[in-house]
Scaffold this motif. Structure first.
Motif, PDB file in Angstrom:
ATOM      1  N   GLU A   1      38.146 -21.513   9.680  1.00 17.75           N
ATOM      2  CA  GLU A   1      36.790 -21.261   9.196  1.00 17.75           C
ATOM      3  C   GLU A   1      35.780 -21.839  10.170  1.00 17.75           C
ATOM      4  N   MET A   2      34.596 -21.240  10.175  1.00 19.51           N
ATOM      5  CA  MET A   2      33.514 -21.734  11.001  1.00 19.51           C
ATOM      6  C   MET A   2      32.751 -22.819  10.247  1.00 19.51           C
ATOM      7  N   MET A   3      32.467 -23.906  10.957  1.00 23.14           N
ATOM      8  CA  MET A   3      31.599 -24.958  10.440  1.00 23.14           C
ATOM      9  C   MET A   3      30.393 -25.046  11.362  1.00 23.14           C
ATOM     10  N   PHE A   4      29.363 -25.808  10.954  1.00 26.44           N
ATOM     11  CA  PHE A   4      28.101 -25.723  11.676  1.00 26.44           C
ATOM     12  C   PHE A   4      27.466 -27.086  11.918  1.00 26.44           C
ATOM     13  N   CYS A   5      26.830 -27.180  13.073  1.00 23.31           N
ATOM     14  CA  CYS A   5      25.976 -28.309  13.433  1.00 23.31           C
ATOM     15  C   CYS A   5      24.565 -27.734  13.557  1.00 23.31           C
ATOM     16  N   ILE A   6      23.667 -28.148  12.669  1.00 25.68           N
ATOM     17  CA  ILE A   6      22.339 -27.544  12.573  1.00 25.68           C
ATOM     18  C   ILE A   6      21.265 -28.604  12.803  1.00 25.68           C
ATOM     19  N   LYS A   7      20.166 -28.210  13.461  1.00 31.14           N
ATOM     20  CA  LYS A   7      19.041 -29.124  13.618  1.00 31.14           C
ATOM     21  C   LYS A   7      18.553 -29.560  12.237  1.00 31.14           C
ATOM     22  N   THR A   8      18.411 -30.850  12.062  1.00 30.42           N
ATOM     23  CA  THR A   8      18.045 -31.388  10.754  1.00 30.42           C
ATOM     24  C   THR A   8      16.693 -30.858  10.285  1.00 30.42           C
ATOM     25  N   GLU A   9      15.730 -30.768  11.189  1.00 28.68           N
ATOM     26  CA  GLU A   9      14.392 -30.321  10.793  1.00 28.68           C
ATOM     27  C   GLU A   9      14.406 -28.876  10.302  1.00 28.68           C
ATOM     28  N   ILE A  10      15.301 -28.063  10.839  1.00 30.61           N
ATOM     29  CA  ILE A  10      15.427 -26.681  10.375  1.00 30.61           C
ATOM     30  C   ILE A  10      16.201 -26.623   9.069  1.00 30.61           C
ATOM     31  N   TYR A  11      17.304 -27.360   9.000  1.00 32.36           N
ATOM     32  CA  TYR A  11      18.132 -27.380   7.794  1.00 32.36           C
ATOM     33  C   TYR A  11      17.304 -27.795   6.573  1.00 32.36           C
ATOM     34  N   ARG A  12      16.410 -28.745   6.756  1.00 31.89           N
ATOM     35  CA  ARG A  12      15.591 -29.233   5.639  1.00 31.89           C
ATOM     36  C   ARG A  12      14.686 -28.145   5.061  1.00 31.89           C
ATOM     37  N   LYS A  13      14.392 -27.144   5.845  1.00 26.84           N
ATOM     38  CA  LYS A  13      13.511 -26.066   5.372  1.00 26.84           C
ATOM     39  C   LYS A  13      14.255 -25.086   4.464  1.00 26.84           C
ATOM     40  N   PHE A  14      15.576 -25.227   4.385  1.00 25.63           N
ATOM     41  CA  PHE A  14      16.384 -24.292   3.601  1.00 25.63           C
ATOM     42  C   PHE A  14      17.304 -25.063   2.649  1.00 25.63           C
ATOM     43  N   PRO A  15      16.724 -25.782   1.697  1.00 22.38           N
ATOM     44  CA  PRO A  15      17.556 -26.547   0.760  1.00 22.38           C
ATOM     45  C   PRO A  15      18.343 -25.626  -0.165  1.00 22.38           C
ATOM     46  N   PHE A  16      19.423 -26.140  -0.689  1.00 23.90           N
ATOM     47  CA  PHE A  16      20.196 -25.380  -1.666  1.00 23.90           C
ATOM     48  C   PHE A  16      19.392 -25.246  -2.951  1.00 23.90           C
ATOM     49  N   PRO A  17      19.395 -24.065  -3.570  1.00 26.52           N
ATOM     50  CA  PRO A  17      18.743 -23.925  -4.880  1.00 26.52           C
ATOM     51  C   PRO A  17      19.483 -24.776  -5.900  1.00 26.52           C
ATOM     52  N   GLU A  18      18.743 -25.434  -6.756  1.00 24.30           N
ATOM     53  CA  GLU A  18      19.335 -26.335  -7.749  1.00 24.30           C
ATOM     54  C   GLU A  18      19.046 -25.799  -9.147  1.00 24.30           C
ATOM     55  N   PHE A  19      20.099 -25.394  -9.841  1.00 24.11           N
ATOM     56  CA  PHE A  19      19.963 -24.885 -11.203  1.00 24.11           C
ATOM     57  C   PHE A  19      20.491 -25.931 -12.182  1.00 24.11           C
ATOM     58  N   ASP A  20      19.753 -26.141 -13.249  1.00 19.85           N
ATOM     59  CA  ASP A  20      20.168 -27.116 -14.264  1.00 19.85           C
ATOM     60  C   ASP A  20      21.561 -26.773 -14.794  1.00 19.85           C
ATOM     61  N   GLY A  21      22.427 -27.762 -14.820  1.00 20.13           N
ATOM     62  CA  GLY A  21      23.755 -27.577 -15.387  1.00 20.13           C
ATOM     63  C   GLY A  21      24.763 -26.941 -14.457  1.00 20.13           C
ATOM     64  N   GLU A  22      24.349 -26.572 -13.237  1.00 23.27           N
ATOM     65  CA  GLU A  22      25.277 -25.961 -12.287  1.00 23.27           C
ATOM     66  C   GLU A  22      25.603 -26.946 -11.168  1.00 23.27           C
TER      67      GLU A  22
END
Length: 281
Positions: A150-171
């Motif tokens: 599988e591919m894994m990733f090294c991403i610039k932190t400042e860019i990664y921060r602009k795309f947070p994971f969506p957070e749904f209650d209870g998930e």
């Protein structure tokens, strides 16, 4: 500096191998940031013992059990490194992995990539190391896998921060591919065939639970399918993804009326409904 980030939950039995792999890195230009997702085992004490050795910077944060994607969002807010690498608690770095990452960073900066990929192989994969680590490409060029990986990733932190994971209650689960696609839609990523991480898929790990997780966390799952459908050009793939979408949307008791009937294009919804009717006949 590079942030090696590890989200963990009851992995005191696997963390020592990752720690040992970090200790043996020729470059120590990294921090190890651990977000403990509410472990009930000896993880906290174990990390204290690691820190006491003072081999490199270790930061440990414990949160309420919310899921890996919450832990990643938490880690991104706290990361000190200019680049962010997510290494799971049941994986470990190969020798010189940090040095290899450092060698790629100038190319990423020069060509304005968001980051780069590298390969994860399971321990039981026997591969010829001489055949890897020489290729770079953009995603539009297909990669033919000689071994399961599988591919894994090294991403610039400042860019990664602009795309947070969506957070749904209870998930407690969100597909990581959702965020990676959002990043790549806005920023190019350099793909490489460097093998930098090894590990295994534990029976009680995330991979073994994948399909159950989709049904247990329908909002994030359906959002992921919806965006994949919007982005793909293949009508056959759109239809298959729509079938997967509705398998979850119609069976889950947690989905909304909009998710069940009005989230996808009417043409796709009609085709799926028709196939269900004909199938019953």
């Amino acid at each position: 500096m590079i942030t090696i980030f590890t989200p963990t939950y009851n992995r005191a039995h696997t963390l020592p191998r990752l720690y040992e792999s970090l200790k043996t890195q020729t470059s120590k230009n990294f921090e190890w940031l651990i977000v403990d997702d509410g472990s009930t085992d000896s993880t906290e004490q174990l990390v204290r013992e690691f820190s006491a050795e003072e081999r490199f910077e270790i930061r440990y944060i414990k949160q309420e059990n919310k899921g890996k994607h919450f832990a990643i969002n938490h880690g991104l807010r706290l990361a000190k490194g200019e680049f962010f690498v997510n290494i799971d608690s049941d994986d470990y770095l190969v020798d010189h992995a940090i040095a290899e990452i450092e060698q790629l960073i100038p190319l990423v900066e020069e060509r304005k990539f968001a980051g780069f990929s590298f390969i994860h192989f399971a321990d039981n994969i026997d591969f010829n190391a001489e055949e890897f680590g020489k290729k770079t490409w953009r995603k539009t060029q297909p990669y033919v896998w000689k071994h399961k990986g599988e591919m894994m990733f090294c991403i610039k932190t400042e860019i990664y921060r602009k795309f947070p994971f969506p957070e749904f209650d209870g998930e407690k689960f969100c597909p990581e591919s959702l965020v990676l696609r959002r990043i790549e839609k806005n920023h190019p990523i350099l793909y490489t065939d460097k093998v930098l991480v090894r590990g295994e898929y534990l029976e009680d790990g995330l991979s073994a639970k994948f399909f159950r997780l989709l049904f247990a966390n329908p909002h994030a799952t359906l959002l992921n399918y919806k965006e994949r459908i919007e982005e793909t050009e293949s009508e056959n793939l759109k239809l298959q993804l729509a079938k997967n979408y509705y398998d979850i949307a119609w069976k889950s008791k947690k989905t909304t009326l909009k998710e069940k009937f009005f989230n996808l294009p009417l043409s796709l919804t009609s085709k799926i409904l028709l196939s269900k009717i004909l199938g019953k006949k």
